[in-house]
Design an enzyme around this catalytic site. Sequence first.
Site, mmCIF file in Angstrom:
data_model
loop_
_atom_site.group_PDB
_atom_site.id
_atom_site.type_symbol
_atom_site.label_atom_id
_atom_site.label_comp_id
_atom_site.label_asym_id
_atom_site.label_seq_id
_atom_site.Cartn_x
_atom_site.Cartn_y
_atom_site.Cartn_z
ATOM 1 N N MET A 30 0.842 -1.203 0.000
ATOM 2 C CA MET A 30 0.000 0.000 0.000
ATOM 3 C C MET A 30 0.876 1.252 0.000
ATOM 4 O O MET A 30 0.393 2.342 0.329
ATOM 5 C CB MET A 30 -0.939 -0.016 1.198
ATOM 6 C CG MET A 30 -1.915 -1.198 1.149
ATOM 7 S SD MET A 30 -3.419 -0.924 2.066
ATOM 8 C CE MET A 30 -2.773 -0.647 3.694
ATOM 9 N N GLY A 31 2.158 1.115 -0.338
ATOM 10 C CA GLY A 31 3.037 2.289 -0.394
ATOM 11 C C GLY A 31 3.493 2.730 0.983
ATOM 12 O O GLY A 31 3.412 1.955 1.944
ATOM 13 N N LEU A 33 6.531 3.218 1.686
ATOM 14 C CA LEU A 33 7.451 2.076 1.762
ATOM 15 C C LEU A 33 8.559 2.298 2.790
ATOM 16 O O LEU A 33 9.031 3.416 2.977
ATOM 17 C CB LEU A 33 8.068 1.819 0.377
ATOM 18 C CG LEU A 33 7.042 1.508 -0.718
ATOM 19 C CD1 LEU A 33 7.735 1.368 -2.080
ATOM 20 C CD2 LEU A 33 6.251 0.248 -0.397
ATOM 21 N N HIS A 34 8.947 1.205 3.443
ATOM 22 C CA HIS A 34 10.012 1.238 4.446
ATOM 23 C C HIS A 34 10.880 -0.004 4.250
ATOM 24 O O HIS A 34 10.645 -0.806 3.323
ATOM 25 C CB HIS A 34 9.411 1.312 5.853
ATOM 26 C CG HIS A 34 8.362 0.274 6.132
ATOM 27 N ND1 HIS A 34 8.655 -1.066 6.223
ATOM 28 C CD2 HIS A 34 7.017 0.374 6.299
ATOM 29 C CE1 HIS A 34 7.548 -1.740 6.468
ATOM 30 N NE2 HIS A 34 6.531 -0.889 6.500
ATOM 31 N N HIS A 37 9.286 -3.413 3.531
ATOM 32 C CA HIS A 37 8.894 -3.647 2.132
ATOM 33 C C HIS A 37 10.123 -3.967 1.277
ATOM 34 O O HIS A 37 10.071 -4.830 0.409
ATOM 35 C CB HIS A 37 8.213 -2.401 1.553
ATOM 36 C CG HIS A 37 6.933 -2.002 2.228
ATOM 37 N ND1 HIS A 37 6.799 -0.859 2.964
ATOM 38 C CD2 HIS A 37 5.711 -2.604 2.261
ATOM 39 C CE1 HIS A 37 5.555 -0.742 3.413
ATOM 40 N NE2 HIS A 37 4.870 -1.794 3.007
ATOM 41 N N GLN A 61 -10.471 -2.764 1.730
ATOM 42 C CA GLN A 61 -10.032 -3.464 2.944
ATOM 43 C C GLN A 61 -10.062 -2.558 4.170
ATOM 44 O O GLN A 61 -9.626 -2.961 5.243
ATOM 45 C CB GLN A 61 -8.644 -4.077 2.741
ATOM 46 C CG GLN A 61 -7.498 -3.092 2.638
ATOM 47 C CD GLN A 61 -6.206 -3.770 2.228
ATOM 48 O OE1 GLN A 61 -6.064 -4.226 1.087
ATOM 49 N NE2 GLN A 61 -5.257 -3.868 3.138
ATOM 50 N N SER A 185 6.397 -0.438 10.227
ATOM 51 C CA SER A 185 5.043 -0.340 9.698
ATOM 52 C C SER A 185 4.859 1.048 9.118
ATOM 53 O O SER A 185 5.381 2.031 9.669
ATOM 54 C CB SER A 185 4.026 -0.554 10.827
ATOM 55 O OG SER A 185 2.750 -0.100 10.417
ATOM 56 N N SER A 186 4.093 1.131 8.039
ATOM 57 C CA SER A 186 3.791 2.453 7.460
ATOM 58 C C SER A 186 3.056 3.316 8.482
ATOM 59 O O SER A 186 3.134 4.543 8.438
ATOM 60 C CB SER A 186 2.915 2.299 6.216
ATOM 61 O OG SER A 186 3.556 1.468 5.269
ATOM 62 N N ARG A 187 2.321 2.674 9.391
ATOM 63 C CA ARG A 187 1.536 3.442 10.366
ATOM 64 C C ARG A 187 2.392 3.994 11.502
ATOM 65 O O ARG A 187 1.910 4.812 12.283
ATOM 66 C CB ARG A 187 0.396 2.578 10.924
ATOM 67 C CG ARG A 187 -0.696 2.301 9.885
ATOM 68 C CD ARG A 187 -1.915 1.624 10.489
ATOM 69 N NE ARG A 187 -3.037 1.594 9.565
ATOM 70 C CZ ARG A 187 -3.362 0.557 8.786
ATOM 71 N NH1 ARG A 187 -2.653 -0.560 8.826
ATOM 72 N NH2 ARG A 187 -4.410 0.625 7.986
#
Length: 287
Positions: A30-31, A33-34, A37, A61, A185-187
């Site tokens: 979902m982009g 990116l880290h 990924h 989702q 995590s992206s979050r």
Amino acid sequence: MDVTTRIETVRERVDAARAAGKRIGFVPTMGALHAGHVSLMEAAGRRCEYVVVSIFVNPTQFGPNEDFDAYPRDITADRQICESAGVELVFAPGVGDMYPSRNLTWVTVESLTEGLCGRHRRGHFRGVTTVCNKLFNIVRPDAAFFGQKDAQQAIVVKRMVADTNLPLEVAICPTLREADGLAMSSRNVYLSTGERADALLLYRALTKAESMVRQGERNCSQLVSAMRAVMQSGAVVVEYISIVDTETLYDLAEIEDVALIAVAARVGKTRLIDNIVVDLNKPQGAI
Ligand code: AMP
């Protein structure tokens, strides 16, 4: 590296690569990116000569009260990360490319989606399996790479691929962590400095459980209580702490030799998940 929003372009590029005898590796994301990924892109690159990354924040989702609108998006940085990782093709469609009309066809996996995140995010896995099925039909990879970080997702997607006879291998890769253990995590970008410190309690709880198991504790209620105490030593609101069978995802009462220990919690407004697999036959477990 090619970057496209068009399904037809993906098909053309992938057909050409396959005609040239290349194995196609695919990393759906979902982009935002880290390094987690990137580790999947590298795993794909080791096994395949042509690596495709998709970047798509999939609306189906996300629940109505979830962070679809706020989800971090940075296509410029993401392109650079893909380029440095040696990716051949980035597919970054818009919502209208993936869902040109109201979606009437859904792919659902039963049973495996009922517990853990499935219980707290109604409809989430239906969106995940539907978009993965669409992406697999667009890219037609030989292998797709998923992170153990989202263990239930990886297990559910693997089952969807098996049950629908899709001709690809699903590879599950280890969770990449920050130096102190926080799962990437992206979050994580949502976390304030104080929340970042509390977020570490998820991993602390998991490692506490693992050391208790290795010292002989097998009772899952005891393990869950100890983990809850660790997580609640900071400002962490526990959503679930579950110890489950790695194949069925059913709750275990006692650990025999292998178990998936998974947690979800809110730190401030941010929902975080993490897990480990304890395998008493190995120093490090994996699904
Ligand atoms: P996302 O962009 O969050 O949908 O994740 C895309 C893929 O990257 C999924 O297969 C995730 O499990 C994987 N992933 C996310 N975080 C990590 C991490 N820290 N380590 C390894 N894989 C990850």
